[in-house]
Write a protein that holds these residues in place. Structure first.
Motif, PDB file in Angstrom:
ATOM      1  N   ASN A  22     -32.963   8.029 -37.519  1.00 21.36           N
ATOM      2  CA  ASN A  22     -33.613   7.347 -36.394  1.00 21.36           C
ATOM      3  C   ASN A  22     -34.263   6.046 -36.825  1.00 21.36           C
ATOM      4  O   ASN A  22     -34.315   5.089 -36.045  1.00 21.36           O
ATOM      5  CB  ASN A  22     -34.640   8.273 -35.748  1.00 21.36           C
ATOM      6  CG  ASN A  22     -33.979   9.389 -34.964  1.00 21.36           C
ATOM      7  OD1 ASN A  22     -32.829   9.259 -34.543  1.00 21.36           O
ATOM      8  ND2 ASN A  22     -34.675  10.493 -34.777  1.00 21.36           N
ATOM      9  N   LEU A  66     -34.667   3.743 -33.633  1.00 21.10           N
ATOM     10  CA  LEU A  66     -35.332   4.593 -32.639  1.00 21.10           C
ATOM     11  C   LEU A  66     -36.733   4.991 -33.088  1.00 21.10           C
ATOM     12  O   LEU A  66     -37.504   5.531 -32.303  1.00 21.10           O
ATOM     13  CB  LEU A  66     -34.499   5.848 -32.362  1.00 21.10           C
ATOM     14  CG  LEU A  66     -33.181   5.613 -31.627  1.00 21.10           C
ATOM     15  CD1 LEU A  66     -32.458   6.929 -31.369  1.00 21.10           C
ATOM     16  CD2 LEU A  66     -33.395   4.877 -30.312  1.00 21.10           C
ATOM     17  N   ASN A 100     -22.636  -2.895 -29.840  1.00 17.73           N
ATOM     18  CA  ASN A 100     -23.846  -2.160 -30.221  1.00 17.73           C
ATOM     19  C   ASN A 100     -23.701  -1.788 -31.696  1.00 17.73           C
ATOM     20  O   ASN A 100     -23.180  -0.731 -32.017  1.00 17.73           O
ATOM     21  CB  ASN A 100     -23.962  -0.907 -29.341  1.00 17.73           C
ATOM     22  CG  ASN A 100     -25.299  -0.212 -29.473  1.00 17.73           C
ATOM     23  OD1 ASN A 100     -26.345  -0.857 -29.421  1.00 17.73           O
ATOM     24  ND2 ASN A 100     -25.265   1.095 -29.675  1.00 17.73           N
ATOM     25  N   THR A 137     -24.771   2.596 -33.765  1.00 17.92           N
ATOM     26  CA  THR A 137     -24.459   3.499 -32.653  1.00 17.92           C
ATOM     27  C   THR A 137     -24.538   4.963 -33.086  1.00 17.92           C
ATOM     28  O   THR A 137     -23.997   5.339 -34.114  1.00 17.92           O
ATOM     29  CB  THR A 137     -23.054   3.182 -32.106  1.00 17.92           C
ATOM     30  OG1 THR A 137     -23.063   1.844 -31.609  1.00 17.92           O
ATOM     31  CG2 THR A 137     -22.681   4.128 -30.983  1.00 17.92           C
ATOM     32  N   PHE A 138     -25.209   5.751 -32.247  1.00 15.03           N
ATOM     33  CA  PHE A 138     -25.428   7.166 -32.567  1.00 15.03           C
ATOM     34  C   PHE A 138     -24.368   8.086 -31.967  1.00 15.03           C
ATOM     35  O   PHE A 138     -23.848   7.831 -30.878  1.00 15.03           O
ATOM     36  CB  PHE A 138     -26.777   7.630 -32.008  1.00 15.03           C
ATOM     37  CG  PHE A 138     -27.971   7.263 -32.841  1.00 15.03           C
ATOM     38  CD1 PHE A 138     -28.455   8.137 -33.797  1.00 15.03           C
ATOM     39  CD2 PHE A 138     -28.604   6.045 -32.673  1.00 15.03           C
ATOM     40  CE1 PHE A 138     -29.561   7.808 -34.568  1.00 15.03           C
ATOM     41  CE2 PHE A 138     -29.715   5.704 -33.438  1.00 15.03           C
ATOM     42  CZ  PHE A 138     -30.193   6.582 -34.387  1.00 15.03           C
ATOM     43  N   PHE A 190     -24.742  12.193 -31.215  1.00 13.15           N
ATOM     44  CA  PHE A 190     -25.844  13.145 -31.263  1.00 13.15           C
ATOM     45  C   PHE A 190     -25.370  14.577 -31.439  1.00 13.15           C
ATOM     46  O   PHE A 190     -24.295  14.955 -30.990  1.00 13.15           O
ATOM     47  CB  PHE A 190     -26.674  13.047 -29.985  1.00 13.15           C
ATOM     48  CG  PHE A 190     -27.304  11.698 -29.788  1.00 13.15           C
ATOM     49  CD1 PHE A 190     -28.560  11.411 -30.296  1.00 13.15           C
ATOM     50  CD2 PHE A 190     -26.626  10.690 -29.108  1.00 13.15           C
ATOM     51  CE1 PHE A 190     -29.136  10.171 -30.118  1.00 13.15           C
ATOM     52  CE2 PHE A 190     -27.197   9.439 -28.927  1.00 13.15           C
ATOM     53  CZ  PHE A 190     -28.457   9.180 -29.439  1.00 13.15           C
ATOM     54  N   ASP A 237     -26.576  17.199 -29.941  1.00 19.03           N
ATOM     55  CA  ASP A 237     -26.471  17.892 -28.650  1.00 19.03           C
ATOM     56  C   ASP A 237     -25.648  17.077 -27.650  1.00 19.03           C
ATOM     57  O   ASP A 237     -25.767  17.268 -26.457  1.00 19.03           O
ATOM     58  CB  ASP A 237     -27.866  18.187 -28.103  1.00 19.03           C
ATOM     59  CG  ASP A 237     -28.681  16.916 -27.977  1.00 19.03           C
ATOM     60  OD1 ASP A 237     -28.111  15.816 -28.142  1.00 19.03           O
ATOM     61  OD2 ASP A 237     -29.894  17.001 -27.714  1.00 19.03           O
ATOM     62  N   ALA A 248     -25.722  14.651 -25.871  1.00 17.46           N
ATOM     63  CA  ALA A 248     -26.459  13.713 -25.015  1.00 17.46           C
ATOM     64  C   ALA A 248     -25.556  13.044 -23.987  1.00 17.46           C
ATOM     65  O   ALA A 248     -25.509  11.827 -23.851  1.00 17.46           O
ATOM     66  CB  ALA A 248     -27.185  12.660 -25.871  1.00 17.46           C
ATOM     67  N   ALA A 281     -22.091   3.163 -21.806  1.00 17.55           N
ATOM     68  CA  ALA A 281     -22.328   2.346 -23.002  1.00 17.55           C
ATOM     69  C   ALA A 281     -21.815   0.921 -22.820  1.00 17.55           C
ATOM     70  O   ALA A 281     -22.164   0.036 -23.598  1.00 17.55           O
ATOM     71  CB  ALA A 281     -21.654   2.992 -24.209  1.00 17.55           C
ATOM     72  N   ARG A 325     -17.582   7.647 -26.619  1.00 16.77           N
ATOM     73  CA  ARG A 325     -18.609   6.710 -26.162  1.00 16.77           C
ATOM     74  C   ARG A 325     -19.065   5.812 -27.303  1.00 16.77           C
ATOM     75  O   ARG A 325     -19.281   4.619 -27.117  1.00 16.77           O
ATOM     76  CB  ARG A 325     -19.786   7.508 -25.590  1.00 16.77           C
ATOM     77  CG  ARG A 325     -20.932   6.667 -25.103  1.00 16.77           C
ATOM     78  CD  ARG A 325     -22.034   7.532 -24.516  1.00 16.77           C
ATOM     79  NE  ARG A 325     -22.584   8.457 -25.498  1.00 16.77           N
ATOM     80  CZ  ARG A 325     -23.361   9.515 -25.197  1.00 16.77           C
ATOM     81  NH1 ARG A 325     -23.670   9.752 -23.929  1.00 16.77           N
ATOM     82  NH2 ARG A 325     -23.819  10.301 -26.141  1.00 16.77           N
ATOM     83  N   ALA A 326     -19.183   6.414 -28.495  1.00 14.34           N
ATOM     84  CA  ALA A 326     -19.639   5.625 -29.636  1.00 14.34           C
ATOM     85  C   ALA A 326     -18.601   4.590 -30.046  1.00 14.34           C
ATOM     86  O   ALA A 326     -18.936   3.423 -30.278  1.00 14.34           O
ATOM     87  CB  ALA A 326     -19.965   6.544 -30.812  1.00 14.34           C
TER      88      ALA A 326
END
Ligand SMILES: Nc1ncnc2c1ncn2[C@@H]1O[C@H](COP(=O)(O)OP(=O)(O)OP(=O)(O)O)[C@@H](O)[C@H]1O
Ligand SMILES: [Mg+2]
Lengths: 257, 264
Positions: A46, A51, A71, A74-75, A77, A79, A81, A95, A142-143
Motif C-alpha cells: 500500500n 494508498l 495508471n 495498479t493493484f 486485490f 478480495d 474488489a 478503470a 481491469r488491471a
C-alpha cells in the motif's frame, strides 16, 4: 518502470510495522514478498501504491511508463474488489472511464483484455454470477486494461482453490511475458513464490525487516521444465527454512494478541 | 453369506422450509371481510358504530362519484409527495456528507441524535406560527419527519459501503467526486431504499396528523370530519383508503428495489 525502496519504515501509531526495508525491482521483473502473518507485507504494498502516506525512507520509480499507460501503479486485490452492480465489462470500464480515451478506444481495450483473460463470453455477466477464479480474472483484466507500469498484487490467488490458482498462475505468466510489467506480488504460498518470482524478498516477523533476498536464476517461463525440478525443490526448502521459525512465533503472537 | 439387515434410509429433512403461498393472504382477507359482513347482517355488531363492509364500500362509492374523495386524496398526496421529496433530498445530502466527511460526521451525529426523538407533529403549531395555517406548515412537518430517519439511513448506508471498493477506486485514480457517484451512491442504494420504506410510512402518519390539526381538505381532515358527524361508514372508508395508500407506496418501492437492486 523500475521500483526502488530505500530504508523504508512505517508505523501505525506507535506500532512499528516496517523497518529499514530496501530493495529494487528491475523493469519487467517480478518480486515476490513473503513473510509471516502481520509482518507488514500489505502495508508495504500500500505504501508503494500510494494508498498509505510514506513515513520514513523513500519509495521511488525509475523510468517512464509504457505507451498508453493510464495508471502506472495498479493493484490487483485479494478480495477482487469488483463493483457488484457493474457487469464484467463495466468493472473494467471503471478503470478507463475517467481518462480521455474516446469511446472506440475504450471499447477496444475492454474487448482486448477480456479476450486475454478468457472473459469474452462473460462481458455482460454480473460478479455474483461468476466463480472466484473468474472474478479474479476480472480483477486482472481491469488491471491490465490501464497498461500499468507496475502491478501490485496482494495475495491475488489466496481466496481461490488450488486448481484455480494453478490456472491463474499460468495466465499470469503469459500476461507478464507479453506485457513485461514490473510486478510486486505478496503471497503466503511458497509454491507461488518459486513459480512466479525473479526475486523473492523474505521479511522477518513484525516489525518487518528484510531477512533475505533470494534471486531465482531460471526465467519464469522455463521454471517448470524437468531439468529445473531440483533447483525449484531446493528453493522451496530454502524459503521454508527461512520462514518456518518466524511463522511459528508469529502464529503464537497472533493467538495471544 | 450371512443374513444382513437391509433398510431403506428414511427421509427426515422435511419442514422448516421458508416459502409463501400466494393465495393465502387473499383468502385470509376474504374470510375476515366475510365474517365482518355476516356479523353485521346478523346485527351482532351495532350498525351505528360499526357499519358493514358493504356500507363502507357504498359510502366510498358515493364520495367517489361526487368527486369529493378525489379532492381529498389529491390534497393529501400533494403534501406527502412534496414533503417527502424535500425531506429525502435534504436527508440524503446530509447523510452523505456525514458518511464521507469526518467533520460533518462529528458535528452532525450528535445534533441528529438529539433532534431525532422529537415527535415532529409537536412542531406543527410552531410551523403554523412561522408559515401560517396553509400548505407550507404541513409540508414542513412532513419534510422534517422524513428528514431525520433519512439522514440516519443514508449515513449508515454510506458507512456500510465496503472500504475496499473505495480504496480500489482510489488506486485507479478516481477523484473524490467520481468515487461518490460511481462507488458510494450505488453502493448505498440498498440502505437508502430501505430507509425510504420507513420515511414513507412516517410521511403518511404525519400527513394525517397534520390534516387533523388544521386543514379542511385531505384524508386526515375527511376522517376527522366524518367522526364529528358520526358518519362511521365514511370514517372507516377513509381509514381503508389510507391503508390502500400505504400498500400502494410499498408496492412502488418494491418495484424500485427490483429495478435498482437487480445486481444483488
Ligand atoms: N490500519 C491499521 N491500523 C493499525 N494497525 C494496523 C493497520 N493495518 C494493519 N495493522 C497492523 O500492522 C501489522 C501489519 O499489517 P499488514 O496487513 O501489513 O500485514 P501482512 O504482512 O499483510 O499480514 P497478512 O500476511 O496477514 O496479510 C499487523 O500487525 C496489523 O495488525
Ligand atoms: Mg496482508
Amino acid at each position: 518502470m523500475q521500483v526502488v525502496l530505500e530504508d523504508v519504515g512505517y508505523a501505525y501509531g506507535d506500532l512499528p510495522v516496517l523497518e529499514g526495508v530496501g530493495f529494487a525491482v528491475a523493469e519487467g521483473e517480478t518480486a515476490v514478498l513473503i513473510g509471516p502473518s502481520g509482518c507488514g507485507k500489505s502495508t508495504l504494498l500500500n505504501l508503494i501504491g500510494g494508498l498509505l502516506p510514506q513515513q520514513t525512507g523513500r519509495i521511488s520509480t525509475l523510468g517512464t511508463p509504457p505507451a498508453g499507460c493510464l495508471n502506472p501503479l495498479t493493484f490487483v486485490f485479494q478480495d477482487f474488489a469488483l463493483l457488484p452492480w457493474r457487469s464484467v465489462a463495466g468493472n473494467v470500464a471503471l478503470a478507463l472511464e475517467h481518462h480521455r480515451l474516446g469511446r472506440a478506444e475504450q471499447q477496444a481495450r475492454i474487448a482486448e483484455v477480456l479476450k486475454l483473460c478468457g472473459l469474452s463470453d462473460f462481458a455482460d455477466a454480473l460478479p455474483k454470477q461468476l466463480s472466484g477464479g473468474m472474478r479474479q480474472r476480472v480483477g486482472i483484466a481491469r488491471a491490465i486494461a490501464v497498461k500499468p507500469a507496475v502491478m501490485l498484487m496482494d495475495e491475488p490467488l489466496s481466496a481461490l482453490d488450488a486448481q484455480t490458482r494453478e490456472l491463474l498462475m499460468e495466465d499470469l505468466i503469459s500476461i507478464w511475458a507479453r506485457e513485461r510489467t514490473t510486478t510486486l506480488y505478496v503471497t503466503h504460498n511458497l509454491n507461488e513464490a518459486v513459480r512466479l518470482a525473479d526475486q523473492v524478498v523474505v521479511l522477518s516477523r513484525r516489525p518487518g525487516r528484510i531477512k533475505r533476498i533470494v534471486s531465482i536464476p531460471v526465467p519464469v517461463a522455463e521454471r517448470m521444465k524437468p531439468e529445473h525440478a531440483a533447483l525449484v525443490k531446493n528453493l522451496h526448502d530454502e524459503l521454508w527454512s527461512l520462514i518456518k521459525a518466524e511463522a511459528q512465533v508469529a502464529d503464537r503472537e497472533m493467538q495471544h494478541a | 453369506m450371512p443374513e444382513v439387515a437391509k433398510n431403506t434410509v428414511a427421509f427426515r429433512g422435511g419442514g422448516f422450509v421458508p416459502g409463501t403461498r400466494r393465495w393465502a393472504p387473499w383468502l385470509a382477507f376474504l374470510v375476515i371481510i366475510a365474517c365482518w359482513e355476516t356479523a353485521s347482517q346478523l346485527r351482532w355488531l351495532p350498525a351505528l358504530f360499526m357499519p358493514a363492509p358493504s356500507e363502507v364500500v357504498q359510502a366510498l362509492h358515493a364520495l367517489l362519484v361526487d368527486g369529493k374523495l378525489v379532492a381529498h386524496i389529491v390534497a393529501s398526496l400533494k403534501r406527502i409527495v412534496s414533503g417527502w421529496i424535500l425531506g429525502s433530498l435534504a436527508g440524503i445530502t446530509l447523510g452523505f456528507m456525514m458518511g464521507i466527511f469526518v467533520l460533518a460526521r462529528s458535528v452532525g451525529l450528535p445534533i441528529v441524535s438529539a433532534l431525532f426523538p422529537i415527535p415532529k407533529i409537536a412542531l406543527l403549531p410552531l410551523f403554523i406560527l412561522w408559515f401560517g395555517i396553509g400548505e407550507p406548515s404541513k409540508v414542513a412537518t412532513i419534510a422534517l419527519g422524513v428528514f431525520f430517519p433519512t439522514v440516519v439511513s443514508a449515513f449508515s448506508a454510506v458507512d456500510n459501503v465496503p472500504r475496499n471498493l473505495i480504496r480500489m477506486a482510489q488506486s485507479f485514480g478516481l477523484s473524490t467526486r467520481m468515487i461518490v457517484f460511481k462507488v458510494i451512491l450505488p453502493g448505498a442504494m440498498p440502505g437508502i431504499l430501505a430507509g425510504f420504506r420507513i420515511s414513507s410510512s412516517i410521511a403518511l402518519i404525519l400527513v394525517v396528523a397534520a390534516e387533523m390539526i388544521g386543514a379542511d381538505t385531505g384524508i386526515g381532515a375527511f376522517v376527522l370530519a366524518a367522526g364529528n358527524l358520526m358518519q362511521i361508514d365514511q370514517l372507516i372508508g377513509g381509514v381503508v383508503l389510507l391503508s390502500l395508500l400505504g400498500l400502494g407506496v410499498s408496492a412502488l418501492l418494491s418495484i424500485a428495489e427490483k429495478i435498482v437492486l437487480r445486481w444483488r
